[in-house]
Design a protein around this motif. Structure first.
Motif, PDB file in Angstrom:
ATOM      1  N   ALA A 209      47.002   8.603 142.441  1.00 55.55           N
ATOM      2  CA  ALA A 209      45.909   8.969 141.715  1.00 55.55           C
ATOM      3  C   ALA A 209      45.368  10.013 142.488  1.00 55.55           C
ATOM      4  O   ALA A 209      44.509  10.850 142.079  1.00 55.55           O
ATOM      5  N   MET A 210      44.978   9.715 143.682  1.00 60.60           N
ATOM      6  CA  MET A 210      44.144  10.287 144.912  1.00 60.60           C
ATOM      7  C   MET A 210      44.777  11.520 144.938  1.00 60.60           C
ATOM      8  O   MET A 210      44.209  12.744 145.118  1.00 60.60           O
ATOM      9  N   ALA A 211      46.071  11.803 145.009  1.00 65.28           N
ATOM     10  CA  ALA A 211      46.940  13.122 145.199  1.00 65.28           C
ATOM     11  C   ALA A 211      46.535  13.930 144.075  1.00 65.28           C
ATOM     12  O   ALA A 211      46.343  15.117 144.012  1.00 65.28           O
ATOM     13  N   LEU A 212      46.618  13.387 142.855  1.00 66.17           N
ATOM     14  CA  LEU A 212      46.280  13.889 141.530  1.00 66.17           C
ATOM     15  C   LEU A 212      44.898  14.446 141.749  1.00 66.17           C
ATOM     16  O   LEU A 212      44.472  15.736 141.103  1.00 66.17           O
ATOM     17  N   GLN A 213      43.804  13.768 142.073  1.00 67.06           N
ATOM     18  CA  GLN A 213      42.394  14.386 142.132  1.00 67.06           C
ATOM     19  C   GLN A 213      42.332  15.295 142.891  1.00 67.06           C
ATOM     20  O   GLN A 213      41.840  16.438 142.613  1.00 67.06           O
ATOM     21  N   ALA A 214      43.332  15.680 144.060  1.00 66.99           N
ATOM     22  CA  ALA A 214      43.347  16.838 145.046  1.00 66.99           C
ATOM     23  C   ALA A 214      44.088  17.922 144.497  1.00 66.99           C
ATOM     24  O   ALA A 214      43.714  19.109 144.699  1.00 66.99           O
ATOM     25  N   LEU A 215      45.018  17.827 143.567  1.00 67.69           N
ATOM     26  CA  LEU A 215      45.859  18.803 142.848  1.00 67.69           C
ATOM     27  C   LEU A 215      45.133  19.327 141.695  1.00 67.69           C
ATOM     28  O   LEU A 215      45.408  20.376 141.016  1.00 67.69           O
ATOM     29  N   ALA A 216      44.373  18.376 140.945  1.00 67.37           N
ATOM     30  CA  ALA A 216      43.990  18.715 139.688  1.00 67.37           C
ATOM     31  C   ALA A 216      43.247  20.181 139.431  1.00 67.37           C
ATOM     32  O   ALA A 216      43.529  21.068 138.443  1.00 67.37           O
ATOM     33  N   PRO A 217      42.469  20.718 140.486  1.00 69.54           N
ATOM     34  CA  PRO A 217      41.650  21.971 140.290  1.00 69.54           C
ATOM     35  C   PRO A 217      42.955  23.083 140.307  1.00 69.54           C
ATOM     36  O   PRO A 217      42.573  24.272 139.770  1.00 69.54           O
ATOM     37  N   TYR A 218      44.196  22.771 140.737  1.00 70.98           N
ATOM     38  CA  TYR A 218      45.144  23.962 140.861  1.00 70.98           C
ATOM     39  C   TYR A 218      46.524  23.904 139.664  1.00 70.98           C
ATOM     40  O   TYR A 218      47.258  24.505 139.691  1.00 70.98           O
ATOM     41  N   GLU A 219      46.173  22.946 138.745  1.00 76.91           N
ATOM     42  CA  GLU A 219      47.066  22.351 137.910  1.00 76.91           C
ATOM     43  C   GLU A 219      47.417  23.490 136.933  1.00 76.91           C
ATOM     44  O   GLU A 219      48.703  23.601 136.458  1.00 76.91           O
ATOM     45  N   GLN A 220      46.410  24.138 136.511  1.00 78.93           N
ATOM     46  CA  GLN A 220      46.664  25.239 135.378  1.00 78.93           C
ATOM     47  C   GLN A 220      46.979  26.507 136.024  1.00 78.93           C
ATOM     48  O   GLN A 220      47.345  27.425 135.153  1.00 78.93           O
ATOM     49  N   THR A 221      46.905  26.977 137.318  1.00 76.91           N
ATOM     50  CA  THR A 221      47.277  28.192 137.823  1.00 76.91           C
ATOM     51  C   THR A 221      48.611  28.195 138.854  1.00 76.91           C
ATOM     52  O   THR A 221      48.912  29.074 139.134  1.00 76.91           O
ATOM     53  N   ASN A 222      48.974  27.024 139.145  1.00 77.85           N
ATOM     54  CA  ASN A 222      50.186  26.893 140.036  1.00 77.85           C
ATOM     55  C   ASN A 222      51.198  26.001 139.532  1.00 77.85           C
ATOM     56  O   ASN A 222      51.145  24.999 139.159  1.00 77.85           O
ATOM     57  N   GLU A 223      52.323  26.644 139.291  1.00 77.31           N
ATOM     58  CA  GLU A 223      53.506  26.059 138.496  1.00 77.31           C
ATOM     59  C   GLU A 223      54.180  24.815 139.352  1.00 77.31           C
ATOM     60  O   GLU A 223      54.472  23.917 138.799  1.00 77.31           O
ATOM     61  N   ASN A 224      54.010  25.031 140.512  1.00 75.39           N
ATOM     62  CA  ASN A 224      54.518  23.861 141.293  1.00 75.39           C
ATOM     63  C   ASN A 224      53.732  22.610 141.161  1.00 75.39           C
ATOM     64  O   ASN A 224      54.292  21.656 141.244  1.00 75.39           O
ATOM     65  N   VAL A 225      52.444  22.905 141.237  1.00 73.32           N
ATOM     66  CA  VAL A 225      51.392  21.819 141.310  1.00 73.32           C
ATOM     67  C   VAL A 225      51.450  21.188 139.635  1.00 73.32           C
ATOM     68  O   VAL A 225      51.619  19.905 139.697  1.00 73.32           O
ATOM     69  N   LYS A 226      51.717  21.954 138.725  1.00 69.96           N
ATOM     70  CA  LYS A 226      51.928  21.577 137.403  1.00 69.96           C
ATOM     71  C   LYS A 226      53.003  20.569 137.109  1.00 69.96           C
ATOM     72  O   LYS A 226      53.022  19.557 136.491  1.00 69.96           O
ATOM     73  N   ALA A 227      54.194  21.226 137.853  1.00 69.98           N
ATOM     74  CA  ALA A 227      55.265  20.140 137.598  1.00 69.98           C
ATOM     75  C   ALA A 227      55.269  18.886 138.507  1.00 69.98           C
ATOM     76  O   ALA A 227      55.519  17.832 137.819  1.00 69.98           O
TER      77      ALA A 227
ATOM     78  N   THR B 194      39.544   8.309 137.443  1.00 66.74           N
ATOM     79  CA  THR B 194      38.926   9.537 138.162  1.00 66.74           C
ATOM     80  C   THR B 194      39.935  10.512 138.247  1.00 66.74           C
ATOM     81  O   THR B 194      39.632  11.763 137.738  1.00 66.74           O
ATOM     82  N   ALA B 195      41.302  10.372 138.264  1.00 69.54           N
ATOM     83  CA  ALA B 195      42.228  11.369 138.479  1.00 69.54           C
ATOM     84  C   ALA B 195      42.453  11.957 136.926  1.00 69.54           C
ATOM     85  O   ALA B 195      42.697  13.215 136.567  1.00 69.54           O
ATOM     86  N   LEU B 196      42.553  10.962 135.956  1.00 67.39           N
ATOM     87  CA  LEU B 196      43.024  11.542 134.365  1.00 67.39           C
ATOM     88  C   LEU B 196      41.647  12.134 134.054  1.00 67.39           C
ATOM     89  O   LEU B 196      41.808  13.410 133.476  1.00 67.39           O
ATOM     90  N   CYS B 197      40.463  11.958 134.354  1.00 68.64           N
ATOM     91  CA  CYS B 197      39.154  12.652 133.917  1.00 68.64           C
ATOM     92  C   CYS B 197      39.227  14.187 134.483  1.00 68.64           C
ATOM     93  O   CYS B 197      38.937  15.209 134.036  1.00 68.64           O
ATOM     94  N   ALA B 198      39.668  14.265 135.952  1.00 65.18           N
ATOM     95  CA  ALA B 198      39.814  15.553 136.468  1.00 65.18           C
ATOM     96  C   ALA B 198      40.939  16.217 136.194  1.00 65.18           C
ATOM     97  O   ALA B 198      40.641  17.524 135.842  1.00 65.18           O
ATOM     98  N   LEU B 199      41.770  15.816 135.223  1.00 65.11           N
ATOM     99  CA  LEU B 199      42.925  16.541 134.499  1.00 65.11           C
ATOM    100  C   LEU B 199      42.544  16.791 133.228  1.00 65.11           C
ATOM    101  O   LEU B 199      43.211  17.225 132.539  1.00 65.11           O
ATOM    102  N   LYS B 200      41.367  16.218 132.814  1.00 67.76           N
ATOM    103  CA  LYS B 200      40.675  16.598 131.409  1.00 67.76           C
ATOM    104  C   LYS B 200      41.742  15.859 130.357  1.00 67.76           C
ATOM    105  O   LYS B 200      42.074  16.506 129.305  1.00 67.76           O
ATOM    106  N   ILE B 201      42.062  14.702 130.630  1.00 65.80           N
ATOM    107  CA  ILE B 201      43.077  13.851 129.839  1.00 65.80           C
ATOM    108  C   ILE B 201      42.089  12.599 129.097  1.00 65.80           C
ATOM    109  O   ILE B 201      41.354  11.936 129.906  1.00 65.80           O
TER     110      ILE B 201
END
Length: 213
Positions: free
Chosen positions: A43-61, A96-103
């Motif tokens: 979950a902490m890793a997801l919080q760090a990656l959340a801002p780039y999930e929509q713009t980086n394909e590797n992060v999205k995967a 916190t992670a799910l909210c950061a990912l707007k889930i």
């Protein structure tokens, strides 16, 4: 030796490289052990990656794999486990992670088990008497659990009110409070002048007395 400045891209790559084959992350990634991933670190890793999930394909995967891991490891009470135990902090970090990912944790079926959401599972760790959260259900309240739980609740509040994420808050105005400027010294009154003259005379008398001695 010279030091190399870490770039945003290099930090993202480091997080992606640390992802386990099961889709999650573990604190023991670099130790050579293989105890499997845990929800807390994932979950902490997801919080760090959340801002780039929509713009980086590797992060999205990577995010998609991690969400599958979390969903698969959520029990029927809606809880998550770290180091063999279902605890408050894992729930708080996941919320916190799910909210950061707007889930939407209230409606997303991946994170609802037997009608238990991540949020309702978190409330099971709340102790109304002491107004705090415990590490384990029915355990003693402690500040780490309480801090992380209230952080997660704040993240959920911001999500449900269409505000920016908890670690963004660019929609919040900052009010800076400064101490008042020191006031000008009050004008010397006649009594003060008289008092200062008396003190000066007294000091002179003492000096004269010492000289005589």
């Amino acid at each position: 030796e010279g030091t190399t400045q870490a770039s945003r891209e290099s930090l993202i790559d480091a997080i992606l490289q640390a992802q386990e084959s099961d889709g999650g992350w573990t604190i023991d990634t670099w130790s050579g052990t293989d105890d499997g991933s845990d929800a807390d670190m994932t979950a902490m890793a997801l919080q760090a990656l959340a801002p780039y999930e929509q713009t980086n394909e590797n992060v999205k995967a990577a995010v998609d794999k991690a969400l599958d891991f979390l969903s698969a490891n959520q029990n029927e009470k809606g809880q998550f486990r770290s180091y063999g135990s279902y605890d408050c902090e894992s729930l708080a970090q996941t919320l916190t992670a799910l909210c950061a990912l707007k889930i939407n944790v209230q409606t997303d079926e991946r994170f609802i088990k037997d009608s238990n959401t991540v949020y309702t599972a978190l409330t099971a760790f709340y102790n109304e008497k002491d107004n705090g959260f415990s590490h384990f259900e029915s355990g003693e309240v402690n500040y780490i659990s309480t801090y992380q739980a209230y952080t997660a609740i704040a993240a959920l509040y911001r999500y449900e009110n269409d505000q920016t994420t908890f670690f963004d808050m660019t929609d919040t105005e900052l009010t800076v409070y400064r101490d008042e400027q020191p006031s000008e010294p009050e004008s010397t009154t006649e009594s003060d002048t008289t008092k200062e003259s008396s003190v000066a005379s007294s000091e002179t008398s003492k000096t004269d007395a010492v000289s005589v001695i």
